[in-house]
Design a protein around this motif. Structure first.
Motif, short mmCIF file in Angstrom:
data_model
loop_
_atom_site.label_atom_id
_atom_site.label_comp_id
_atom_site.label_asym_id
_atom_site.label_seq_id
_atom_site.Cartn_x
_atom_site.Cartn_y
_atom_site.Cartn_z
N ILE A 457 0.85 -1.18 0.00
CA ILE A 457 0.00 0.00 0.00
C ILE A 457 0.89 1.24 0.00
N ASN A 458 0.45 2.22 -0.75
CA ASN A 458 1.15 3.50 -0.84
C ASN A 458 0.16 4.62 -0.54
N TRP A 459 0.56 5.56 0.28
CA TRP A 459 -0.29 6.71 0.57
C TRP A 459 0.51 8.01 0.42
N LEU A 460 -0.19 9.09 0.10
CA LEU A 460 0.47 10.37 -0.16
C LEU A 460 -0.41 11.51 0.31
N LEU A 461 0.17 12.42 1.07
CA LEU A 461 -0.46 13.67 1.45
C LEU A 461 0.42 14.81 0.94
N SER A 462 -0.20 15.81 0.33
CA SER A 462 0.60 16.86 -0.30
C SER A 462 -0.04 18.23 -0.12
N TYR A 463 0.82 19.22 0.06
CA TYR A 463 0.39 20.62 0.09
C TYR A 463 1.23 21.41 -0.89
N GLY A 464 0.60 22.31 -1.62
CA GLY A 464 1.32 23.15 -2.56
C GLY A 464 0.84 24.59 -2.49
N ASN A 465 1.76 25.51 -2.73
CA ASN A 465 1.41 26.93 -2.81
C ASN A 465 2.11 27.53 -4.01
N VAL A 466 1.35 28.26 -4.82
CA VAL A 466 1.90 28.97 -5.96
C VAL A 466 1.61 30.45 -5.79
N LEU A 467 2.63 31.26 -5.94
CA LEU A 467 2.50 32.72 -5.84
C LEU A 467 2.96 33.34 -7.14
N ASN A 468 2.17 34.26 -7.67
CA ASN A 468 2.58 35.05 -8.83
C ASN A 468 2.20 36.50 -8.52
N ASP A 469 3.20 37.28 -8.18
CA ASP A 469 2.99 38.62 -7.63
C ASP A 469 3.57 39.67 -8.57
N GLN A 470 2.75 40.61 -8.99
CA GLN A 470 3.21 41.78 -9.74
C GLN A 470 2.90 43.02 -8.90
N PRO A 471 3.82 43.42 -8.04
CA PRO A 471 3.50 44.46 -7.07
C PRO A 471 3.57 45.88 -7.60
N ASP A 472 4.18 46.09 -8.77
CA ASP A 472 4.38 47.47 -9.20
C ASP A 472 4.73 47.51 -10.68
N GLN A 473 3.75 47.18 -11.52
CA GLN A 473 3.98 47.25 -12.97
C GLN A 473 3.59 48.65 -13.44
N ARG A 474 4.59 49.51 -13.55
CA ARG A 474 4.35 50.92 -13.90
C ARG A 474 4.58 51.14 -15.39
N LYS A 475 3.68 51.88 -16.01
CA LYS A 475 3.78 52.16 -17.44
C LYS A 475 3.48 53.65 -17.68
N ALA A 476 4.24 54.27 -18.58
CA ALA A 476 4.04 55.68 -18.91
C ALA A 476 4.14 55.84 -20.41
N LEU A 477 3.27 56.70 -20.97
CA LEU A 477 3.18 56.89 -22.42
C LEU A 477 3.35 58.36 -22.78
N TYR A 478 4.30 58.64 -23.70
CA TYR A 478 4.50 59.96 -24.28
C TYR A 478 4.17 59.86 -25.77
N THR A 479 3.49 60.87 -26.31
CA THR A 479 3.14 60.86 -27.73
C THR A 479 3.33 62.24 -28.35
N ARG A 480 3.40 62.24 -29.68
CA ARG A 480 3.33 63.46 -30.49
C ARG A 480 2.78 63.07 -31.84
N ALA A 481 2.25 64.01 -32.58
CA ALA A 481 1.72 63.73 -33.91
C ALA A 481 2.84 63.26 -34.83
N SER A 482 2.58 62.15 -35.56
CA SER A 482 3.59 61.60 -36.46
C SER A 482 3.95 62.59 -37.55
N GLY A 483 5.22 62.60 -37.92
CA GLY A 483 5.68 63.47 -38.98
C GLY A 483 6.02 64.87 -38.53
N THR A 484 5.91 65.16 -37.22
CA THR A 484 6.23 66.48 -36.68
C THR A 484 7.47 66.40 -35.81
N THR A 485 7.97 67.56 -35.44
CA THR A 485 9.11 67.65 -34.51
C THR A 485 8.66 68.23 -33.17
#
Length: 931
Positions: A457-485
């Motif tokens: 006879i074989n027996w098995l007890l198991s515990y698992g924990n998975v963590l996937n943490d994104q604590p600070d995904q910062r994004k910033a966007l700068y734009t201007r009209a294409s073809g201009t300076t």
């Protein structure tokens, strides 16, 4: 928190074990496993002794034995077991302080024998015979890799190892594809317990999270049997970590690596903390304790509340330039074993710690499609820490093990983007993205004999924990009209997922328990009855918020102020003086349907199977598995009842594996099995995630159905000699309601969603060869040279659903993730009695479909690329140490995904590029030493 607590326990035990003194040992040991030569079943209670002495032991419930306290010399080993031919093995050499491994196979006694039959063989003959038995007697069609093979490759983690297995390939350096089927059709197990998905936005296990040096062996099972989980179609990946040691040891290793695209070059990143090098954020990137809830933000904040919350947000937008350091890798392993002289009971422990730091640069990533023309530069700082603690106790014929694995990946990426988009704007885009993944797996297992007739006879007890943490995904966007300076201006008038800060955290706990029973039965020539029960409960929480500062109304009423402030460089755009002056208000994107969700599932299963030796040559393993599944997925906020998922169903999964032994060296195999693929939590949840690299949203579909798969396999196997093989396999798979991803582009924004294809068929063939080259000419050089190759060829046809309301192109197409061919090949040579080894490896995967076409966006394919790796190893200090030089991805070909605009399944001038980049070649020098 369970993960940090477990890590502290590991470290405490480490310091305790380091205080142990490793004494020189004058005696040696003999150890191994005793199995049935026809079935590879372990033989419990077989007596293994040294001829001419009283020294002997009985094998335990796993068929293992260990004879200790043996003076160096040459011995003859005697093995006896009721109902089997006795065996004498001569020329067994024992060395001081070493363990001689001797696995043994025994043949059943013939019923008409008039006197005892004793089989005589040498040490080499016995070792070869046992290896033959294991190779030949697998009940199902499978392929595997041992720790010895892993040592001879430059593979750093389990993902690298998997691409060496016949029919297996790797996507994104971490997700496995088997027989051309995408990662979502595979399942994984670690030390006998199922592994959950580690990803926020797909059903997949990230195999780069398990370091290869912690792996004892790895097996991919391609045909199902009733004693295995039924939730897979491509393959079941089973990872076994290192078991109890046979003797005390301390081993350490270190390595440094140079990457041609990264090392020594300017490395740009956000703020760096000392704890980043340890794999843990120091907490400064997290939302402050007591931060206002989404409801409070939506109801409006006072001026003082707004000011306080903005001040508490992570606010270092500087881009720091350093030099990319060489890759670093450190390993420490300690083994301790003690044995009672009176009872023979043994207690053992293995502790292993691993550390890796890598700084990678992916420069000039091309993204050119549907009006987008971007060049990205990405810089990824990665730390991987791992710990393994395995404890075991054997008493009599019984064995109990407690296995623990903890691994953590800290990936901190900075991305800079320039170019123009399809809205007529030039773009400067910045993303700071930290992702922390962690896996904790603990398994308590017992193996016990029942009676004296071979039942156990074989027996098995198991515990698992998975963590996937994104604590600070910062994004910033700068734009201007294409073809201009004109000067670039930051977009601060509205908050979207493209320019906000994401705070997201996935936490999942799993609990499982099972019991298996097997016993010999009098049916046909030789038979074994097996039965078992298993329950698995998973509980997930995913919390996510999208927060960011926007111009306050008083600023928006003053265009000059808007222009002046929005033209500031990124590092001063959100400075404290602007916050204190009331320039910004805290904003949050309202999530309806909610992007946060809770989910749980319960799987109850049972099986019954018979392993029948119908004749001396014919073996049938057959039976059925029943699985009852209940799943619930609930968004935090939802307006439609259909967004809430509840599914409950039961499946009966029959299977049969037939093996006919034409000769002692040739097998013919055939199998049928019914398996399934259930939707993952993420595939069911309505949560919408913006992927700034793919420039698309990813979202689940609540009404997804499970996939039913009928699998048919045939295989011819020839074993020319031990460790060598020639095999040819054919397979066919029929899918009903296949789960796939497509570009949902009915609106102006592309969203990658999931759907059920009406049906899909996959068929193909595999060829595997592993052979020493002494057949060319019987010389020592060619005898020590082994060539190996495995080739898989597959074709699939999937039919899109009709009248589904989905915006899909093409009635028929390949199954998503299916590769038309996979090639693995290599050449290995051992010099100077294995003191110098060389290994060259080749891998190539055919073009495969990544995302199905929507109404506007075409099919996305991955371009084939060839990968060559090599390793040279030299043993030093009387074989206690080893130097290795590894070369990885020597060709450094581009990794490219493209939109097949002209539908010719070729990457040419008429196609768009979703992404294309080089990751560089890596050259590593490592040293390991064992005390």
């Amino acid at each position: 928190m369970p993960n940090k607590y477990t890590l502290s326990v590991f470290l405490t035990i480490l310091f305790g074990m380091l205080n142990l003194t490793v004494f020189a040992q004058t005696n040696g040991k003999i150890g191994g496993k005793v199995i049935d030569s026809k079935t590879s079943e372990t033989l419990i209670g077989a007596t293994v002794s040294i001829q001419g002495t009283t020294k002997g032991v009985a094998t335990d419930v796993e068929g293992k034995y260990l004879l200790g306290g043996i003076a160096p010399g040459k011995y003859t080993i005697e093995v006896r077991y009721i109902g089997y031919q006795a065996k004498l093995v001569s020329d067994v050499i024992v060395k001081a302080g070493d363990v001689t491994n001797l696995d043994l196979s025994m043949a059943a006694a013939t019923t008409n024998a008039l006197k005892e039959v004793v089989v005589r063989s040498t040490y080499r003959q016995a070792s070869v015979a046992s290896l033959y038995a294991v190779q030949k007697n697998s009940a199902s069609i499978s392929d595997g890799i041992s720790s010895e093979v892993i040592k001879r490759s430059p593979d750093r983690n389990t993902a690298d190892v998997l691409k060496r297995v016949s029919g297996a390939t790797i996507q994104d350096n971490k997700f496995v594809v088997i027989r051309g089927l995408s990662d979502r059709y595979n399942s994984a197990m670690l030390d006998g317990a199922s592994l959950p998905s580690t990803e926020n936005n797909r059903k997949a296990f990230s195999f780069d999270i398990v370091p290869s040096n912690l792996v004892e062996n790895l097996t991919i099972t391609k045909t199902a049997s009733p004693d295995q989980p039924g939730d897979f179609a491509g393959g079941l990946i089973q990872i076994a970590t290192k078991d109890l040691p046979d003797q005390n040891f301390v081993s350490f290793g270190l390595s440094g690596g140079y990457n041609t695209a990264s090392t020594g070059k300017d490395f740009i990143s956000g703020p760096r903390n000392a704890t980043d090098y340890l794999g843990f954020d120091n907490g400064k990137r997290q939302l402050a304790n007591g931060f206002a809830s989404s409801t409070q933000v939506a109801n409006g904040l006072s001026e003082q509340q707004n000011l306080s919350l903005l001040r508490s947000l992570p606010n270092d937008w500087n881009r720091y330039v350093n030099t990319a350091l060489p890759t670093q890798n450190y390993q420490l392993s300690i083994g301790k074993v003690s044995e009672s002289e009176k009872t023979g009971n043994r207690f053992g422990a293995i502790l292993a710690l691993t550390y890796r730091n890598q700084q990678s640069i992916y420069s000039d990533i091309k993204r050119d499609f549907y009006g987008y023309d971007y060049n990205d530069d990405a810089y990824k700082f990665s730390t991987n820490v791992g710990a393994l603690l395995n404890l075991g106790y054997t008493f009599g014929k019984n064995k109990i093990t407690f296995k623990n694995v903890y691994n953590r990946i800290f990936d901190d990426q900075y991305l800079g983007r320039t170019g123009h988009n399809n809205s007529g704007f030039d773009v400067n885009y910045y993303a700071f993205d930290l992702q922390q993944k962690a896996l904790l797996k603990s398994s308590l297992e017992g193996n016990h004999p029942l009676g004296e007739k071979g039942a156990k006879i074989n027996w098995l007890l198991s515990y698992g924990n998975v963590l996937n943490d994104q604590p600070d995904q910062r994004k910033a966007l700068y734009t201007r009209a294409s073809g201009t300076t004109n000067p670039y201006q930051a977009v601060l008038s509205s908050l979207t997922k493209e320019n906000s800060t994401l705070f997201g955290k996935l936490n999942e706990n799993s609990y499982s328990g099972g019991v298996n029973y097997s016993t010999p039965v009098k049916l046909f020539t030789q038979s074994t009855l097996k039965a078992g029960l298993l329950s698995l409960y998973r509980d997930r929480n995913y919390d996510v918020r999208f927060i960011g500062p926007l111009f306050s109304q008083k600023i928006l009423n003053d265009p000059d102020q808007v222009n002046t402030i929005s033209r500031r460089p990124l590092n001063t755009l959100f400075s404290r003086d602007l916050i204190d002056a009331g320039v910004y208000n805290l904003a949050e994107i309202s999530n309806i349907p909610s992007d946060s969700y809770t989910a749980n599932s319960l799987t109850n299963s049972g099986y019954l199977m018979l392993d029948n030796k119908l004749t001396e040559k014919l073996r049938l393993v057959w039976g059925a598995r029943v699985e009852q599944f209940n799943v619930n997925v609930t968004p935090l906020v939802f307006t439609n009842a259909s967004d809430k998922v509840h599914q409950n169903y039961t499946d009966v999964l029959p299977s049969a594996n037939l093996t006919y032994s034409l000769t002692d060296k040739i097998n013919l195999r055939g199998s049928y099995s019914r398996t399934l693929a259930r939707p993952e939590f993420r595939e069911l949840a309505t949560s919408s995630y913006y992927d700034y690299e793919l420039l698309a949203f990813q979202q689940g579909t609540p009404n997804l159905k499970r996939t039913n798969i009928d699998n048919f396999d045939v295989r011819f196997e020839l074993f020319p000699s031990a460790g060598q093989i020639f095999s040819v396999s054919g397979f066919y798979k029929k899918f009903t309601n296949a789960i796939e991803a497509f570009n949902d582009d009915a609106t102006s924004t592309r969203t990658i969603r999931y759907f059920n294809s009406d049906k899909a068929n996959v068929y193909g063939a595999e060829l595997e060869v592993r052979k020493s080259l002494d057949f060319i000419r019987p010389t020592d050089f060619l005898k020590n040279t082994t060539a190996y190759a495995n080739i898989a060829i597959a074709k699939s046809v999937a039919r899109n659903p009709t009248n589904s309301g989905l915006n899909l192109q093409f009635a028929d197409r390949p199954l998503i993730g299916q590769a038309p061919y996979v090639i693995n090949a290599g050449l290995q040579h051992n010099f100077f009695k294995n003191n110098l080894t060389f290994n060259a490896l080749f891998n190539r995967v055919g073009q495969r479909l990544s995302i199905a076409a929507g109404g506007q966006y075409a099919n996305v394919y991955e371009v084939p690329r060839s990968v060559i790796d090599a390793q040279l190893g030299v043993k030093v200090f009387k074989s206690k140490g080893e130097l290795k030089f590894n070369a990885g991805d020597i060709l450094n070909q581009r990794i490219t995904f493209y939109y097949d605009q002209n539908n010719n399944k070729k990457y040419d001038g008429g196609d768009y590029t979703q992404s294309s980049f080089k990751q560089g070649s890596t050259y590593t020098l490592s040293f390991t030493y064992t005390l």
